[in-house]
Design a protein around this motif. Structure first.
Motif, PDB file in Angstrom:
ATOM      1  N   GLN A 207       0.839  -1.206   0.000  1.00  6.94           N
ATOM      2  CA  GLN A 207       0.000   0.000   0.000  1.00  6.94           C
ATOM      3  C   GLN A 207       0.871   1.252   0.000  1.00  6.94           C
ATOM      4  N   LEU A 208       0.587   2.168  -0.926  1.00  4.43           N
ATOM      5  CA  LEU A 208       1.351   3.419  -1.016  1.00  4.43           C
ATOM      6  C   LEU A 208       0.416   4.606  -1.224  1.00  4.43           C
ATOM      7  N   PRO A 209       0.794   5.782  -0.741  1.00  9.61           N
ATOM      8  CA  PRO A 209       0.014   6.996  -0.986  1.00  9.61           C
ATOM      9  C   PRO A 209       0.175   7.407  -2.449  1.00  9.61           C
ATOM     10  N   MET A 210      -0.946   7.734  -3.085  1.00  7.62           N
ATOM     11  CA  MET A 210      -0.936   8.070  -4.513  1.00  7.62           C
ATOM     12  C   MET A 210      -1.860   9.275  -4.775  1.00  7.62           C
ATOM     13  N   MET A 211      -1.718   9.847  -5.964  1.00 10.54           N
ATOM     14  CA  MET A 211      -2.533  11.023  -6.309  1.00 10.54           C
ATOM     15  C   MET A 211      -2.622  11.131  -7.836  1.00 10.54           C
ATOM     16  N   PHE A 212      -3.762  11.541  -8.326  1.00  9.49           N
ATOM     17  CA  PHE A 212      -3.904  11.793  -9.759  1.00  9.49           C
ATOM     18  C   PHE A 212      -3.206  13.110 -10.090  1.00  9.49           C
ATOM     19  N   MET A 213      -2.658  13.195 -11.293  1.00 10.94           N
ATOM     20  CA  MET A 213      -1.856  14.364 -11.671  1.00 10.94           C
ATOM     21  C   MET A 213      -2.653  15.665 -11.529  1.00 10.94           C
ATOM     22  N   ASP A 214      -3.919  15.654 -11.907  1.00 11.12           N
ATOM     23  CA  ASP A 214      -4.708  16.905 -11.828  1.00 11.12           C
ATOM     24  C   ASP A 214      -4.769  17.427 -10.394  1.00 11.12           C
ATOM     25  N   ASP A 215      -4.839  16.510  -9.442  1.00  9.56           N
ATOM     26  CA  ASP A 215      -4.829  16.924  -8.024  1.00  9.56           C
ATOM     27  C   ASP A 215      -3.459  17.499  -7.655  1.00  9.56           C
ATOM     28  N   GLU A 229       1.704  34.578   4.291  1.00  5.87           N
ATOM     29  CA  GLU A 229       1.455  34.350   5.732  1.00  5.87           C
ATOM     30  C   GLU A 229       0.670  33.052   5.974  1.00  5.87           C
ATOM     31  N   ASP A 230       0.042  32.531   4.914  1.00 12.99           N
ATOM     32  CA  ASP A 230      -0.700  31.263   5.092  1.00 12.99           C
ATOM     33  C   ASP A 230       0.234  30.056   5.003  1.00 12.99           C
ATOM     34  N   ILE A 231       1.436  30.264   4.454  1.00  8.06           N
ATOM     35  CA  ILE A 231       2.379  29.128   4.335  1.00  8.06           C
ATOM     36  C   ILE A 231       3.189  29.067   5.626  1.00  8.06           C
ATOM     37  N   LYS A 232       2.655  28.345   6.585  1.00  9.60           N
ATOM     38  CA  LYS A 232       3.271  28.334   7.914  1.00  9.60           C
ATOM     39  C   LYS A 232       4.372  27.274   8.028  1.00  9.60           C
ATOM     40  N   ILE A 233       4.420  26.361   7.074  1.00  7.02           N
ATOM     41  CA  ILE A 233       5.460  25.314   7.081  1.00  7.02           C
ATOM     42  C   ILE A 233       6.362  25.568   5.870  1.00  7.02           C
ATOM     43  N   ARG A 234       7.635  25.877   6.162  1.00 11.22           N
ATOM     44  CA  ARG A 234       8.557  26.202   5.057  1.00 11.22           C
ATOM     45  C   ARG A 234       9.591  25.095   4.823  1.00 11.22           C
ATOM     46  N   SER A 235       9.364  23.927   5.458  1.00  9.54           N
ATOM     47  CA  SER A 235      10.164  22.759   5.044  1.00  9.54           C
ATOM     48  C   SER A 235       9.385  22.161   3.872  1.00  9.54           C
ATOM     49  N   SER A 236       8.324  21.381   4.184  1.00  9.93           N
ATOM     50  CA  SER A 236       7.472  20.876   3.104  1.00  9.93           C
ATOM     51  C   SER A 236       6.187  20.303   3.698  1.00  9.93           C
ATOM     52  N   TYR A 237       5.086  20.496   2.985  1.00  9.07           N
ATOM     53  CA  TYR A 237       3.784  20.023   3.502  1.00  9.07           C
ATOM     54  C   TYR A 237       3.510  18.568   3.111  1.00  9.07           C
ATOM     55  N   ASN A 238       3.054  17.773   4.093  1.00  4.72           N
ATOM     56  CA  ASN A 238       2.451  16.473   3.741  1.00  4.72           C
ATOM     57  C   ASN A 238       1.259  16.717   2.823  1.00  4.72           C
ATOM     58  N   LEU A 239       1.108  15.847   1.847  1.00  7.52           N
ATOM     59  CA  LEU A 239      -0.033  15.966   0.929  1.00  7.52           C
ATOM     60  C   LEU A 239      -0.509  14.558   0.586  1.00  7.52           C
ATOM     61  N   SER A 240      -1.822  14.361   0.606  1.00 10.90           N
ATOM     62  CA  SER A 240      -2.275  13.022   0.245  1.00 10.90           C
ATOM     63  C   SER A 240      -3.636  13.098  -0.428  1.00 10.90           C
ATOM     64  N   SER A 290      -6.166  25.342   2.424  1.00  8.92           N
ATOM     65  CA  SER A 290      -7.436  24.769   1.916  1.00  8.92           C
ATOM     66  C   SER A 290      -7.265  23.684   0.866  1.00  8.92           C
ATOM     67  N   TRP A 291      -6.237  22.861   1.041  1.00  5.80           N
ATOM     68  CA  TRP A 291      -6.032  21.745   0.115  1.00  5.80           C
ATOM     69  C   TRP A 291      -7.169  20.733   0.255  1.00  5.80           C
ATOM     70  N   LYS A 292      -7.661  20.202  -0.857  1.00  2.00           N
ATOM     71  CA  LYS A 292      -8.484  18.993  -0.793  1.00  2.00           C
ATOM     72  C   LYS A 292      -8.393  18.297  -2.154  1.00  2.00           C
ATOM     73  N   HIS A 293      -8.323  16.957  -2.068  1.00  2.00           N
ATOM     74  CA  HIS A 293      -8.151  16.210  -3.313  1.00  2.00           C
ATOM     75  C   HIS A 293      -9.520  15.968  -3.943  1.00  2.00           C
ATOM     76  N   ARG A 294      -9.544  15.578  -5.191  1.00  2.00           N
ATOM     77  CA  ARG A 294     -10.814  15.333  -5.879  1.00  2.00           C
ATOM     78  C   ARG A 294     -10.929  13.898  -6.385  1.00  2.00           C
ATOM     79  N   PHE A 295      -9.818  13.316  -6.839  1.00  2.00           N
ATOM     80  CA  PHE A 295      -9.902  12.048  -7.575  1.00  2.00           C
ATOM     81  C   PHE A 295      -9.725  10.827  -6.669  1.00  2.00           C
ATOM     82  N   SER A 296     -10.749   9.940  -6.695  1.00  2.00           N
ATOM     83  CA  SER A 296     -10.655   8.664  -5.964  1.00  2.00           C
ATOM     84  C   SER A 296      -9.944   7.654  -6.869  1.00  2.00           C
ATOM     85  N   LEU A 297      -9.682   6.462  -6.353  1.00  2.00           N
ATOM     86  CA  LEU A 297      -9.032   5.433  -7.184  1.00  2.00           C
ATOM     87  C   LEU A 297      -9.902   5.121  -8.404  1.00  2.00           C
TER      88      LEU A 297
END
Ligand code: VAH
Length: 316
Positions: A207-215, A229-240, A290-297
């Motif tokens: 099992q691996l975290p994945m994402m469609f390119m459009d997302d 000022e909304d980018i409070k993390i300047r290392s890198s954000y988790n995204l899934s 306000s990130w949110k993904h759209r594409f399911s498997l």
């Protein structure tokens, strides 16, 4: 104006098209080390650019009056294990050059991709938190881990406006990925259409975290459009978006192609995949910008099969 370094790659190519549609073709300069994506080379201003050559990057930025840079060139996890020092040099030299150009005021805003590869075998695998143990066991993962530290350092010490997200595996149909461990999730669709069978280089329950390119493209543009000022993390954000196994992606393909079969022959990439998380907690990206993904498997499978079939018809 915007410069995309690594514009011929899997993400760089789609970022180029999308940014051109938003900002106008002539405001987005595509560049790469070679002409290996003719669609990109012929679709607007294109420059041959070696991301490891500071002077060439600076000349390109001056020539085209660039103020925003997306550094999408890198050697990915699987290839990086074959050429460790090349991966280190390419991934680090290119990052230092754009960070230093930003520090010197030649770049106003910079995007640099990190990856779930920053996590390693000792990282909690389920719903991996934004802040946790990170002992990456691939060279690629090491470059992403230390790259995140440098991005945060250049922001805190010199005020560089660099933004970053930890991409999961990315699935797309327009441009093939190169040298990644998650590439199975792209190859499987091509083989389903071409041969109705696929030999998978990861075991069926990986099992691996994945994402469609459009997302992924939407997330990249959203983080770059967000107020500083909304980018409070300047290392890198988790995204899934979604997490699944080769078995689950196979079952979703079989809903469209009932005869499709998969055999499993894990290779050296199994060890890489086993060192990564199964799922990611991206609540900070959802809160901060306000990130949110759209594409399911199932959405991904439908998009991939539909577009690859169309592409195949056009190519014959
Ligand atoms: C790779 N596609 O497989 C890239 C990505 C999370 C995976 O970094 O190396």
């Amino acid at each position: 104006k915007i410069l995309i370094i690594g514009a011929c790659g899997q993400i760089g190519s789609e970022l180029t098209h999308t940014l051109r549609s938003i900002h106008g073709k002539d405001n987005v300069i595509a560049s790469d080390i070679s002409y290996n994506n003719l669609d990109i080379v012929n679709s607007g201003i294109f420059e041959i650019l070696d991301a490891q050559d500071y002077t060439s990057v600076k000349v390109c930025i001056d020539k085209h009056k660039i103020n925003t840079v997306y550094l999408m060139a890198a050697m990915l996890s699987a290839t990086g294990e074959k050429y460790p020092m090349k991966a280190w040099d390419l991934n680090m030299d290119s990052l230092f050059h754009v960070l230093n150009l930003a520090k010197e005021g030649f770049i106003k805003k910079l995007f640099w991709p990190s990856s779930i590869a920053v996590f390693g075998p000792t990282t909690p695998k389920e719903n991996t938190p934004q802040y946790t143990i990170m002992e990456p066991s691939t060279v690629y993962g090491m470059t992403k881990q230390v790259g995140e530290r440098w991005c945060e350092y250049y922001h805190n010490q010199y005020g560089v406006d660099v933004r970053s997200i930890r991409y999961p595996g990315i699935i797309s149909w327009k441009t093939l990925p190169g040298g990644g461990t998650t590439d199975y999730a792209v190859e499987i669709y091509h083989k389903a259409i071409a041969d109705n069978t696929y030999e998978c280089f990861l075991s069926e329950n990986t099992q691996l975290p994945m994402m469609f390119m459009d997302d992924a493209i939407k997330a990249t543009i959203d983080i770059m459009d967000a107020k500083p000022e909304d980018i409070k993390i300047r290392s890198s954000y988790n995204l899934s978006a979604v997490s699944f196994t080769p078995k689950e992606i196979t079952e979703s393909i079989q809903k469209h192609l009932p005869e499709f079969t998969v055999t499993y022959k894990p290779d050296f990439r199994q060890k890489i995949a086993d060192s990564w998380p199964k799922s990611i907690d991206d609540s900070r990206a959802r809160e901060d910008w306000s990130w949110k993904h759209r594409f399911s498997l199932n959405d991904i499978t439908s998009e991939m099969l539909t577009n690859l079939k169309k592409k195949e018809k056009q190519s014959v």
